[in-house]
Design an enzyme around this catalytic site. Structure first.
Site, PDB file in Angstrom:
ATOM      1  N   SER A 297       0.535  -1.348  -0.532  1.00  0.00           N
ATOM      2  CA  SER A 297       0.029  -0.253  -0.113  1.00  0.00           C
ATOM      3  C   SER A 297       0.554   1.228   0.057  1.00  0.00           C
ATOM      4  O   SER A 297       0.680   2.424  -0.690  1.00  0.00           O
ATOM      5  CB  SER A 297      -0.998  -0.084   1.422  1.00  0.00           C
ATOM      6  OG  SER A 297      -1.953  -0.996   1.586  1.00  0.00           O
TER       7      SER A 297
ATOM      8  N   GLU B 108      -4.970  -1.101  -8.788  1.00  0.00           N
ATOM      9  CA  GLU B 108      -4.462  -0.127  -8.966  1.00  0.00           C
ATOM     10  C   GLU B 108      -2.946  -0.611  -9.722  1.00  0.00           C
ATOM     11  O   GLU B 108      -2.897  -1.704  -9.368  1.00  0.00           O
ATOM     12  CB  GLU B 108      -3.851   0.882  -8.511  1.00  0.00           C
ATOM     13  CG  GLU B 108      -5.088   1.076  -7.272  1.00  0.00           C
ATOM     14  CD  GLU B 108      -4.832   2.765  -6.298  1.00  0.00           C
ATOM     15  OE1 GLU B 108      -5.257   3.388  -6.081  1.00  0.00           O
ATOM     16  OE2 GLU B 108      -3.848   2.236  -5.314  1.00  0.00           O
TER      17      GLU B 108
HETATM   18  N1  LIG Z   1      -5.011  -4.867   5.386  1.00  0.00           N
HETATM   19  C1  LIG Z   1      -5.667  -3.604   4.544  1.00  0.00           C
HETATM   20  O1  LIG Z   1      -6.516  -2.962   4.095  1.00  0.00           O
HETATM   21  C2  LIG Z   1      -4.731  -3.917   2.740  1.00  0.00           C
HETATM   22  C3  LIG Z   1      -5.625  -3.591   1.709  1.00  0.00           C
HETATM   23  C4  LIG Z   1      -4.603  -2.757   1.139  1.00  0.00           C
HETATM   24  C5  LIG Z   1      -2.913  -3.579   0.664  1.00  0.00           C
HETATM   25  N2  LIG Z   1      -2.100  -4.121   2.403  1.00  0.00           N
HETATM   26  C6  LIG Z   1      -0.924  -4.739   1.635  1.00  0.00           C
HETATM   27  O2  LIG Z   1      -1.031  -5.994   2.164  1.00  0.00           O
HETATM   28  C7  LIG Z   1      -0.438  -6.996   2.374  1.00  0.00           C
HETATM   29  C8  LIG Z   1      -0.907  -7.837   3.535  1.00  0.00           C
HETATM   30  O3  LIG Z   1      -1.264  -6.710   4.396  1.00  0.00           O
HETATM   31  P1  LIG Z   1      -3.085  -7.646   5.439  1.00  0.00           P
HETATM   32  O4  LIG Z   1      -3.824  -6.681   5.671  1.00  0.00           O
HETATM   33  O5  LIG Z   1      -3.241  -9.374   4.215  1.00  0.00           O
HETATM   34  O6  LIG Z   1      -1.763  -8.476   5.863  1.00  0.00           O
HETATM   35  P2  LIG Z   1      -2.175  -9.885   7.782  1.00  0.00           P
HETATM   36  O7  LIG Z   1      -1.341  -9.386   8.584  1.00  0.00           O
HETATM   37  O8  LIG Z   1      -3.222  -9.629   7.553  1.00  0.00           O
HETATM   38  O9  LIG Z   1      -1.468 -11.047   7.166  1.00  0.00           O
HETATM   39  C9  LIG Z   1       0.359 -10.721   6.234  1.00  0.00           C
HETATM   40  C10 LIG Z   1       1.330 -11.908   6.056  1.00  0.00           C
HETATM   41  O10 LIG Z   1       2.722 -11.596   5.989  1.00  0.00           O
HETATM   42  C11 LIG Z   1       2.574 -13.159   6.114  1.00  0.00           C
HETATM   43  N3  LIG Z   1       4.151 -13.256   7.098  1.00  0.00           N
HETATM   44  C12 LIG Z   1       4.443 -12.558   8.337  1.00  0.00           C
HETATM   45  N4  LIG Z   1       5.538 -12.651   9.278  1.00  0.00           N
HETATM   46  C13 LIG Z   1       6.378 -13.366   6.993  1.00  0.00           C
HETATM   47  C14 LIG Z   1       7.822 -13.692   7.212  1.00  0.00           C
HETATM   48  N5  LIG Z   1       8.949 -13.686   7.807  1.00  0.00           N
HETATM   49  N6  LIG Z   1       7.710 -14.001   6.198  1.00  0.00           N
HETATM   50  C15 LIG Z   1       6.986 -14.431   4.785  1.00  0.00           C
HETATM   51  N7  LIG Z   1       5.840 -13.967   5.155  1.00  0.00           N
HETATM   52  C16 LIG Z   1       5.396 -13.404   6.351  1.00  0.00           C
HETATM   53  C17 LIG Z   1       1.796 -13.825   7.273  1.00  0.00           C
HETATM   54  O11 LIG Z   1       1.817 -14.716   7.110  1.00  0.00           O
HETATM   55  C18 LIG Z   1      -0.039 -13.130   6.308  1.00  0.00           C
HETATM   56  O12 LIG Z   1       0.252 -14.071   5.431  1.00  0.00           O
HETATM   57  C19 LIG Z   1       0.280  -5.566   2.880  1.00  0.00           C
HETATM   58  O13 LIG Z   1       1.446  -4.792   2.073  1.00  0.00           O
HETATM   59  C20 LIG Z   1      -0.497  -4.650   2.883  1.00  0.00           C
HETATM   60  O14 LIG Z   1       0.010  -3.256   3.296  1.00  0.00           O
HETATM   61  C21 LIG Z   1      -3.279  -4.156   3.251  1.00  0.00           C
END
Ligand SMILES: NC(=O)c1ccc[n+]([C@@H]2O[C@H](COP(=O)([O-])OP(=O)(O)OC[C@H]3O[C@@H](n4cnc5c(N)ncnc54)[C@H](O)[C@@H]3O)[C@@H](O)[C@H]2O)c1
Length: 283
Positions: free
Chosen positions: A120, A153
């Site tokens: 993001s 995007e």
């Molecule tokens: N939640 C939102 O609203 C949103 C929206 C758009 C984009 N994003 C982006 O998506 C990405 C994930 O966000 P999320 O909300 O799904 O987070 P989340 O906390 O739900 O998931 C995080 C993931 O990262 C993995 N992870 C953690 N430590 C790790 C490691 N050392 N090695 C490999 N994998 C590891 C976890 O197992 C999990 O699958 C981020 O970059 C975030 O900025 C989030």
């Protein structure tokens, strides 16, 4: 242009599980990678639950759900993504971690595979630099909940090739999404606009002595917003919004981007919106 047949998703958390669901539901064989078998099974559980809900609501047949789940395979090894045409990374928002994942993906995937990040707020170009093929790296920024919100995007990093961007764009369309192209600038399109705008709304609560329900009524009836700003921040999560504000403010420095004091206080009090049962409203 490479035709995307098989997709890898790295991380099956909130976003990754949603992205994997979109992929299998749209007919793509999909490999989901998690750090442990337990987390991988939890990811499958999330996908199954939402597909089952889709059947309940008549959006998907029972056979369609079975077929979709049949397209999902799970792994804890990045090497198992070696034959994917497109890999979408959705791990924690940490630059070093994402760069490690991309360096490894660079080693294990075919040279023509497209590697995408769902970041993001990080620079897609900086993530791409961890690979030997930055021209094959793009951003694919989904919105939460990914299976529900249509926008994706498609982010053009410094060295992304038009061919890689076109392939990612075409996949997003085939997956039923509404992709738009943009450069690799902080906040891309929607967050660059929405974060300072929502912060303005929160500041106006205090400046103009407005109650949250009246702010939402004002923006719904005066600006045609389908959901008022306070209800929207509660849905996003106060902590997520504060973090996104800090990231954008850190990069662009406009004072409107900094999180308003009221939100910082709410976060410290554990009022995180819908997920904690209390934010601007009580749930
Ligand atoms: N939640 C939102 O609203 C949103 C929206 C758009 C984009 N994003 C982006 O998506 C990405 C994930 O966000 P999320 O909300 O799904 O987070 P989340 O906390 O739900 O998931 C995080 C993931 O990262 C993995 N992870 C953690 N430590 C790790 C490691 N050392 N090695 C490999 N994998 C590891 C976890 O197992 C999990 O699958 C981020 O970059 C975030 O900025 C989030």
């Amino acid at each position: 242009m490479i035709e995307i047949r098989k997709v890898g998703v790295v991380g099956l958390g909130t976003m990754g599980a949603g992205i994997a669901q979109i992929s299998v539901q749209s007919g793509f064989d999909t490999v989901g990678r998690e750090v442990t078998d337990e987390l991988a099974e939890r990811g499958r559980g999330t996908i199954d639950r939402y597909l089952t809900r889709g059947v309940g609501r008549g959006r998907l047949s029972a056979d369609g759900r079975e077929a979709a789940l049949g397209r999902l395979t799970l792994t804890t090894e990045l090497a198992a993504l070696g034959d994917c045409d497109l890999v979408i990374e959705a791990v924690l928002e940490e630059l070093d971690l994402k760069r490690d994942v991309f360096a490894e993906l660079d080693r294990v995937t075919r040279p023509d595979a497209v590697l995408a990040t769902n970041t993001s707020a990080l620079s897609v170009s900086q993530i791409a630099e961890a690979t030997t093929r930055p021209e094959r790296v793009v951003g694919l920024h989904f919105f939460n909940p990914a299976p529900v919100l249509p926008l994706v995007e498609v982010v053009r990093a410094r060295e992304s090739s038009e061919e890689a961007l076109d392939a990612a764009y075409a996949w997003a369309e085939r997956a039923g999404k509404q992709p738009v192209r943009c450069n690799d600038t902080p906040g891309f399109i929607v967050n660059r606009i929405l974060i300072p705008l929502l912060n303005d709304c929160v500041r106006v609560l205090d400046e103009a002595g407005v109650r949250p329900e009246d702010m939402d009524k004002a923006m719904a009836n005066g600006a045609g917003w389908p959901l008022g700003p306070c209800a929207l921040i509660d849905l996003i999560g106060i902590d997520v919004h504060v973090h996104a504000s800090e990231a954008l403010h850190g990069k662009l420095g406009e004072s409107r981007m900094a999180p308003p004091d009221r939100l910082v206080r709410m976060q410290a009090e554990g009022k995180l919106g819908r997920k904690s049962g209390e934010g601007f409203y009580t749930y």
